[in-house]
Scaffold this active site. Structure first.
Site, PDB file in Angstrom:
ATOM      1  CB  SER A  25     -62.086  30.800  17.768  1.00 32.76           C
ATOM      2  OG  SER A  25     -62.947  31.625  18.407  1.00 32.76           O
TER       3      SER A  25
ATOM      4  CE1 TYR B  78     -60.065  29.496  22.641  1.00 32.23           C
ATOM      5  CE2 TYR B  78     -61.165  31.422  21.780  1.00 32.23           C
ATOM      6  CZ  TYR B  78     -61.101  29.798  22.032  1.00 32.23           C
ATOM      7  OH  TYR B  78     -61.825  29.122  21.153  1.00 32.23           O
TER       8      TYR B  78
HETATM    9  N1  LIG Z   1     -67.303  26.042  21.913  1.00 39.21           N
HETATM   10  C1  LIG Z   1     -67.376  27.171  20.969  1.00 39.21           C
HETATM   11  O1  LIG Z   1     -67.937  28.158  21.182  1.00 39.21           O
HETATM   12  C2  LIG Z   1     -65.967  27.267  20.236  1.00 39.21           C
HETATM   13  C3  LIG Z   1     -66.223  28.332  19.422  1.00 39.21           C
HETATM   14  C4  LIG Z   1     -65.202  28.456  18.617  1.00 39.21           C
HETATM   15  C5  LIG Z   1     -63.704  27.667  18.454  1.00 39.21           C
HETATM   16  N2  LIG Z   1     -63.953  26.576  19.639  1.00 39.21           N
HETATM   17  C6  LIG Z   1     -62.737  25.766  19.452  1.00 39.21           C
HETATM   18  O2  LIG Z   1     -63.198  24.468  19.270  1.00 39.21           O
HETATM   19  C7  LIG Z   1     -62.220  23.578  19.976  1.00 39.21           C
HETATM   20  C8  LIG Z   1     -63.045  22.560  20.644  1.00 39.21           C
HETATM   21  O3  LIG Z   1     -63.624  23.263  21.656  1.00 39.21           O
HETATM   22  P1  LIG Z   1     -64.893  22.790  22.375  1.00 39.21           P
HETATM   23  O4  LIG Z   1     -65.844  23.663  22.374  1.00 39.21           O
HETATM   24  O5  LIG Z   1     -65.648  21.425  21.598  1.00 39.21           O
HETATM   25  O6  LIG Z   1     -64.521  22.585  23.709  1.00 39.21           O
HETATM   26  P2  LIG Z   1     -64.277  21.071  24.978  1.00 39.21           P
HETATM   27  O7  LIG Z   1     -63.603  21.744  26.001  1.00 39.21           O
HETATM   28  O8  LIG Z   1     -65.835  20.763  24.725  1.00 39.21           O
HETATM   29  O9  LIG Z   1     -63.587  20.201  23.883  1.00 39.21           O
HETATM   30  C9  LIG Z   1     -62.289  20.209  24.087  1.00 39.21           C
HETATM   31  C10 LIG Z   1     -61.588  19.056  23.851  1.00 39.21           C
HETATM   32  O10 LIG Z   1     -60.298  19.027  23.957  1.00 39.21           O
HETATM   33  C11 LIG Z   1     -59.463  18.241  25.033  1.00 39.21           C
HETATM   34  N3  LIG Z   1     -58.410  18.720  25.280  1.00 39.21           N
HETATM   35  C12 LIG Z   1     -58.172  19.884  25.985  1.00 39.21           C
HETATM   36  N4  LIG Z   1     -56.556  19.934  26.243  1.00 39.21           N
HETATM   37  C13 LIG Z   1     -56.076  18.980  25.561  1.00 39.21           C
HETATM   38  C14 LIG Z   1     -54.773  18.596  25.288  1.00 39.21           C
HETATM   39  N5  LIG Z   1     -53.662  19.108  25.900  1.00 39.21           N
HETATM   40  N6  LIG Z   1     -54.445  17.324  24.633  1.00 39.21           N
HETATM   41  C15 LIG Z   1     -55.573  16.521  24.146  1.00 39.21           C
HETATM   42  N7  LIG Z   1     -56.739  17.078  24.188  1.00 39.21           N
HETATM   43  C16 LIG Z   1     -57.122  18.274  25.141  1.00 39.21           C
HETATM   44  C17 LIG Z   1     -60.614  18.302  26.033  1.00 39.21           C
HETATM   45  O11 LIG Z   1     -60.509  17.052  26.941  1.00 39.21           O
HETATM   46  C18 LIG Z   1     -61.975  18.122  25.354  1.00 39.21           C
HETATM   47  O12 LIG Z   1     -62.345  16.806  25.008  1.00 39.21           O
HETATM   48  C19 LIG Z   1     -61.252  24.287  20.636  1.00 39.21           C
HETATM   49  O13 LIG Z   1     -60.157  24.552  19.939  1.00 39.21           O
HETATM   50  C20 LIG Z   1     -61.973  25.702  20.758  1.00 39.21           C
HETATM   51  O14 LIG Z   1     -61.221  26.617  21.132  1.00 39.21           O
HETATM   52  C21 LIG Z   1     -64.760  26.452  20.356  1.00 39.21           C
END
Ligand SMILES: NC(=O)c1ccc[n+]([C@@H]2O[C@H](COP(=O)([O-])OP(=O)(O)OC[C@H]3O[C@@H](n4cnc5c(N)ncnc54)[C@H](O)[C@@H]3O)[C@@H](O)[C@H]2O)c1
Length: 327
Positions: free
Chosen positions: A204, A217
């Protein structure tokens, strides 16, 4: 109150970096920035129209029922890869916002299959290394091999450092950091024996900077970058690459939920549109929150032949924000 305080009188470059962080969002809302969510420039382009360079390949993606994980799966499937979607697909009761559901996972499987590839959907927790290993073995047994591993599953937590309990610390470290370690541990024997493979880890922007609003985080995402580099070094001689992606603000349910929106600004709940206006202030390109497809396309590039000599690297998907930083 979770808004970042300003630090006047310090290095202006450091100040610039701080302003870039998600934690300054509420301040930017106050400054009255205005924009809408920018339409996804890639809309439709990853749905099977590219060269099918991944036909005969297969990918394992964690957190793939929705959001960025699903977008990574879709970009890989659009190029012909068979897919294993691995997701908790149910609520972890300690997580204060809704995770993906079983229906999300089933819908994701259908959408991936509609791209003309095979798809296995597995309900599992990244904290369970054995479950991840079994899912990867299934990929090998049903698809013949495992080429791409996208370690994406993660959760977030917002609040000042001192607010988090021992249980909360363990929860996010177990999922965001140990979960990714377990993904690599499960994949390593397979990729080593194949003498080929690509690993993409989801860090991130807060894995590149500090974040007073998302401190734990952020620490887990810095950890993911360290793990990326160690993995690249350990597996390089087996022709396995490992890189990290660092998106800024992607429109998914990670940040667009009541838990986050009610804690970004002191004493009031923001609308997502207000948060989006703040996000515009973080970017140089004319976007606020952008579509997960942009991250999916970057992941597909890191699995492509074109990136064969890239390993141990960290790529920001920052909508131009890096242009503000020194080289
Ligand atoms: N959305 C943003 O702005 C952003 C920015 C930078 C990084 N990220 C990273 O991207 C990744 C995906 O995030 P997102 O934005 O798609 O969020 P999201 O919450 O939409 O998706 C996360 C997914 O991970 C699953 N999940 C959570 N805990 C789990 C576990 N213990 N085992 C298996 N699955 C699990 C959830 O059910 C969900 O489907 C994350 O690692 C997040 O930190 C997101």
């Amino acid at each position: 109150m979770t808004t970042e305080k300003s630090n006047k009188g310090e290095n202006p470059l450091d100040e610039g970096r701080r302003k870039f962080m998600v934690g300054t969002a509420a301040a930017a809302v106050g400054a009255g920035l205005t924009t809408g969510i920018i339409p996804n420039a890639f809309a439709g382009s990853h749905k099977g129209t590219q060269d099918k360079e991944f036909v005969g390949r297969s990918a394992f993606v964690t957190g793939a029922a929705r959001g960025i994980g699903y977008a990574c799966a879709e970009s890989l499937a659009g190029r012909g890869a068979n897919i294993v979607l691995f997701d908790i697909a149910g609520q972890i009761k300690e997580v204060p916002y809704p995770l993906a559901t079983a229906k999300d996972l089933a819908d994701a499987k259908k959408k991936i299959e509609s791209l003309g590839v095979k798809c296995i959907a597995i309900k599992g927790d990244v904290r369970d290394g054995n479950a991840q290993a079994a899912a990867m073995k299934r990929a090998v047994s049903e698809f013949g091999r495992l080429d791409f591993v996208v370690a994406n599953a993660g959760i977030t937590q917002i609040g000042p450092m001192e607010a988090f309990s021992e249980a909360e610390l363990s929860l996010i470290i177990d999922i965001n950091l140990k979960g990714v370690i377990k993904t690599v541990q499960a994949a390593t024997p397979i990729l080593k024996s194949q003498k080929a493979g690509r690993i993409v880890m989801m860090s991130s922007v807060t894995g590149r900077t500090g974040s007073p609003n998302f401190p734990i985080y952020s620490a887990t995402k810095w950890g993911v970058i360290g793990l990326t580099k160690s993995t690249a070094m350990a597996l390089g001689k087996f022709n396995v690459t490992c890189n990290a992606l660092c998106p800024t603000l992607v429109h998914t349910k990670l940040l667009d939920n009541d838990y986050i929106l009610s804690r970004l600004a002191p004493g009031r709940k923001l609308t997502f549109e207000q948060f989006n206006q703040a996000a515009k202030g973080r970017h140089i390109l004319p976007v606020g929150f952008f579509g997960a497809e942009h991250v999916g396309e970057a992941a597909a590039y890191l699995c492509s032949e074109g990136s064969a000599m890239i390993s141990g690297d960290v790529f920001d998907i920052g909508a131009g924000a890096n242009a503000q930083f020194p080289a």
